[in-house]
Structure formats: structure tokens, C-alpha cells
Write a protein that holds these residues in place. Structure first.
Motif, PDB file in Angstrom:
ATOM      1  N   ALA A 115      53.043   8.433  -4.133  1.00  0.00           N
ATOM      2  CA  ALA A 115      51.935   9.303  -3.773  1.00  0.00           C
ATOM      3  C   ALA A 115      52.430  10.732  -3.650  1.00  0.00           C
ATOM      4  N   GLY A 116      51.560  11.691  -3.926  1.00  0.00           N
ATOM      5  CA  GLY A 116      51.908  13.091  -3.819  1.00  0.00           C
ATOM      6  C   GLY A 116      52.222  13.504  -2.399  1.00  0.00           C
ATOM      7  N   ARG A 117      52.745  14.711  -2.263  1.00  0.00           N
ATOM      8  CA  ARG A 117      53.179  15.184  -0.958  1.00  0.00           C
ATOM      9  C   ARG A 117      52.027  15.558  -0.035  1.00  0.00           C
ATOM     10  N   ARG A 118      50.918  16.003  -0.617  1.00  0.00           N
ATOM     11  CA  ARG A 118      49.774  16.453   0.162  1.00  0.00           C
ATOM     12  C   ARG A 118      48.478  16.008  -0.500  1.00  0.00           C
ATOM     13  N   PRO A 119      47.376  15.984   0.255  1.00  0.00           N
ATOM     14  CA  PRO A 119      46.092  15.643  -0.354  1.00  0.00           C
ATOM     15  C   PRO A 119      45.709  16.610  -1.459  1.00  0.00           C
ATOM     16  N   TYR A 120      45.013  16.098  -2.447  1.00  0.00           N
ATOM     17  CA  TYR A 120      44.470  16.875  -3.555  1.00  0.00           C
ATOM     18  C   TYR A 120      45.541  17.531  -4.422  1.00  0.00           C
ATOM     19  N   SER A 121      46.706  16.934  -4.496  1.00  0.00           N
ATOM     20  CA  SER A 121      47.698  17.382  -5.455  1.00  0.00           C
ATOM     21  C   SER A 121      47.164  17.188  -6.866  1.00  0.00           C
ATOM     22  N   THR A 122      47.616  18.041  -7.787  1.00  0.00           N
ATOM     23  CA  THR A 122      47.130  17.965  -9.161  1.00  0.00           C
ATOM     24  C   THR A 122      48.218  17.603 -10.167  1.00  0.00           C
ATOM     25  N   VAL A 123      49.474  17.578  -9.736  1.00  0.00           N
ATOM     26  CA  VAL A 123      50.588  17.254 -10.612  1.00  0.00           C
ATOM     27  C   VAL A 123      51.510  16.271  -9.906  1.00  0.00           C
ATOM     28  N   LEU A 124      51.929  15.228 -10.621  1.00  0.00           N
ATOM     29  CA  LEU A 124      52.857  14.243 -10.056  1.00  0.00           C
ATOM     30  C   LEU A 124      53.687  13.648 -11.191  1.00  0.00           C
ATOM     31  N   MET A 125      54.511  14.483 -11.787  1.00  0.00           N
ATOM     32  CA  MET A 125      55.271  14.078 -12.958  1.00  0.00           C
ATOM     33  C   MET A 125      56.780  14.151 -12.771  1.00  0.00           C
ATOM     34  N   SER A 126      57.231  14.374 -11.557  1.00  0.00           N
ATOM     35  CA  SER A 126      58.657  14.357 -11.267  1.00  0.00           C
ATOM     36  C   SER A 126      58.875  13.857  -9.850  1.00  0.00           C
ATOM     37  N   THR A 127      60.075  13.351  -9.591  1.00  0.00           N
ATOM     38  CA  THR A 127      60.377  12.810  -8.274  1.00  0.00           C
ATOM     39  C   THR A 127      60.299  13.870  -7.187  1.00  0.00           C
ATOM     40  N   HIS A 128      60.493  15.134  -7.545  1.00  0.00           N
ATOM     41  CA  HIS A 128      60.441  16.216  -6.566  1.00  0.00           C
ATOM     42  C   HIS A 128      59.045  16.419  -5.994  1.00  0.00           C
ATOM     43  N   LEU A 129      58.031  15.919  -6.672  1.00  0.00           N
ATOM     44  CA  LEU A 129      56.656  16.078  -6.236  1.00  0.00           C
ATOM     45  C   LEU A 129      56.145  14.884  -5.434  1.00  0.00           C
ATOM     46  N   VAL A 130      56.972  13.877  -5.250  1.00  0.00           N
ATOM     47  CA  VAL A 130      56.564  12.663  -4.559  1.00  0.00           C
ATOM     48  C   VAL A 130      56.796  12.791  -3.063  1.00  0.00           C
ATOM     49  N   GLY A 131      55.779  12.435  -2.289  1.00  0.00           N
ATOM     50  CA  GLY A 131      55.906  12.450  -0.848  1.00  0.00           C
ATOM     51  C   GLY A 131      56.103  11.079  -0.236  1.00  0.00           C
ATOM     52  N   TYR A 132      55.637  10.035  -0.934  1.00  0.00           N
ATOM     53  CA  TYR A 132      55.704   8.677  -0.414  1.00  0.00           C
ATOM     54  C   TYR A 132      56.065   7.706  -1.531  1.00  0.00           C
ATOM     55  N   TRP A 133      56.948   6.769  -1.220  1.00  0.00           N
ATOM     56  CA  TRP A 133      57.403   5.755  -2.174  1.00  0.00           C
ATOM     57  C   TRP A 133      57.118   4.351  -1.670  1.00  0.00           C
ATOM     58  N   GLY A 134      56.817   3.447  -2.599  1.00  0.00           N
ATOM     59  CA  GLY A 134      56.789   2.030  -2.288  1.00  0.00           C
ATOM     60  C   GLY A 134      58.185   1.460  -2.340  1.00  0.00           C
ATOM     61  N   GLN A 135      58.313   0.158  -2.069  1.00  0.00           N
ATOM     62  CA  GLN A 135      59.632  -0.474  -2.026  1.00  0.00           C
ATOM     63  C   GLN A 135      60.150  -0.876  -3.399  1.00  0.00           C
ATOM     64  N   GLY A 136      59.290  -0.908  -4.391  1.00  0.00           N
ATOM     65  CA  GLY A 136      59.683  -1.250  -5.742  1.00  0.00           C
ATOM     66  C   GLY A 136      59.433  -2.701  -6.088  1.00  0.00           C
ATOM     67  N   THR A 137      59.159  -2.962  -7.366  1.00  0.00           N
ATOM     68  CA  THR A 137      59.002  -4.317  -7.874  1.00  0.00           C
ATOM     69  C   THR A 137      59.709  -4.415  -9.216  1.00  0.00           C
ATOM     70  N   GLN A 138      60.458  -5.490  -9.422  1.00  0.00           N
ATOM     71  CA  GLN A 138      61.295  -5.639 -10.606  1.00  0.00           C
ATOM     72  C   GLN A 138      60.482  -6.124 -11.793  1.00  0.00           C
ATOM     73  N   VAL A 139      60.658  -5.453 -12.923  1.00  0.00           N
ATOM     74  CA  VAL A 139      60.093  -5.885 -14.195  1.00  0.00           C
ATOM     75  C   VAL A 139      61.244  -6.078 -15.172  1.00  0.00           C
ATOM     76  N   THR A 140      61.361  -7.276 -15.722  1.00  0.00           N
ATOM     77  CA  THR A 140      62.415  -7.587 -16.679  1.00  0.00           C
ATOM     78  C   THR A 140      61.784  -8.105 -17.960  1.00  0.00           C
ATOM     79  N   VAL A 141      62.132  -7.482 -19.081  1.00  0.00           N
ATOM     80  CA  VAL A 141      61.577  -7.844 -20.379  1.00  0.00           C
ATOM     81  C   VAL A 141      62.714  -8.328 -21.264  1.00  0.00           C
ATOM     82  N   SER A 142      62.637  -9.562 -21.715  1.00  0.00           N
ATOM     83  CA  SER A 142      63.680 -10.151 -22.545  1.00  0.00           C
ATOM     84  C   SER A 142      63.359 -10.000 -24.024  1.00  0.00           C
ATOM     85  N   SER A 143      64.391 -10.193 -24.851  1.00  0.00           N
ATOM     86  CA  SER A 143      64.316 -10.117 -26.311  1.00  0.00           C
ATOM     87  C   SER A 143      64.108  -8.694 -26.810  1.00  0.00           C
TER      88      SER A 143
END
Length: 126
Positions: free
Chosen positions: A98-126
Motif C-alpha cells: 500500500a502507498g505511504r499516504r491516502p490518495y497516492s497516485t504512483v506506486l511503482m517502486s519500493t520507495h513509495l510503499v508504506g505498508y507491506w504484506g508478509q508475502g506468498t510464494q509462487v513457484t512455476v516449474s518447467s
């Protein structure tokens, strides 16, 4: 103010599809720009997709354009990432963001992120 929990990852074959979900808590969820990032093994975290607070505007990394689609349901405080035609190169831990503040208009780099989830693994074989 915003807490994020991802789900829906798994192990699939190339060409398969997955839908990731991100459940958010916080009464101001609908005002935050939301996005997805991923971190392949041994590499840095990278931008995947983002969606505006209204859902009217989306952005995608070139590597996933035409294959992935981001959407949000503000009523249920949930953001989704539909992933089609998965490739081995898509293997990574996927993070909801999620962005750092309400009504953000750009979120295309980690520097613009205010909140992170814990992550979920995706593995694609072949």
C-alpha cells in the motif's frame, strides 16, 4: 493503519494461472493506492502492478503486461492479482503493498510503499 495479508500462492506448471488475494484491515483502505511486488530468489524486490484508490487506473511492469491483472474490491477490503500464462521467470515471493499516504497516485517502486504484506510464494516449474 493498514495491515495486509496475502494468500493464494502455490506451485504450478508453466502456462497455468493463479489468483493472489490480499486482505487488508483498516478503515482507510479504500483511499490507498495498492500494488503487488515480487522478489525472485537471490534478487531484489521489483514492481509488478498497481491500482489507484478508485480502481480506475492501473500500472504493470513490462514483464507481466498482457498476462497479469490487478483489481480491488474496496467493499471487502481486498486486492487481487490474477496471473495467467505463468512462466518460470515469475517464480518469486509476491508481496502486497500500500502507498505511504491516502490518495497516492504512483506506486511503482519500493520507495513509495508504506505498508507491506508478509508475502506468498509462487513457484512455476518447467
Amino acid at each position: 493503519q493498514v495491515q495486509l495479508v496475502e494468500s493464494g500462492g502455490g506451485l504450478v506448471q508453466a502456462g497455468d494461472s493463479l489468483r493472489l488475494s490480499c486482505a487488508a484491515s483498516g478503515r482507510t483502505f479504500s483511499t490507498f493506492m495498492m500494488g503487488w511486488f515480487r522478489q525472485p530468489p537471490g534478487k531484489e524486490r521489483e514492481f509488478v502492478a498497481a491500482i489507484s484508490w478508485s480502481g480506475g487506473n492501473t500500472d504493470y511492469a513490462d514483464s507481466v503486461k498482457g498476462r497479469f491483472a490487478i483489481s480491488r474490491d474496496n467493499t471487502n477490503n481486498t486486492v487481487y492479482l490474477q496471473m495467467n500464462n505463468l512462466k518460470p521467470e515469475d517464480t518469486a515471493v509476491y508481496y502486497c503493498a500500500a502507498g505511504r499516504r491516502p490518495y497516492s497516485t504512483v506506486l511503482m517502486s519500493t520507495h513509495l510503499v508504506g505498508y507491506w504484506g508478509q508475502g506468498t510464494q509462487v513457484t512455476v516449474s518447467s
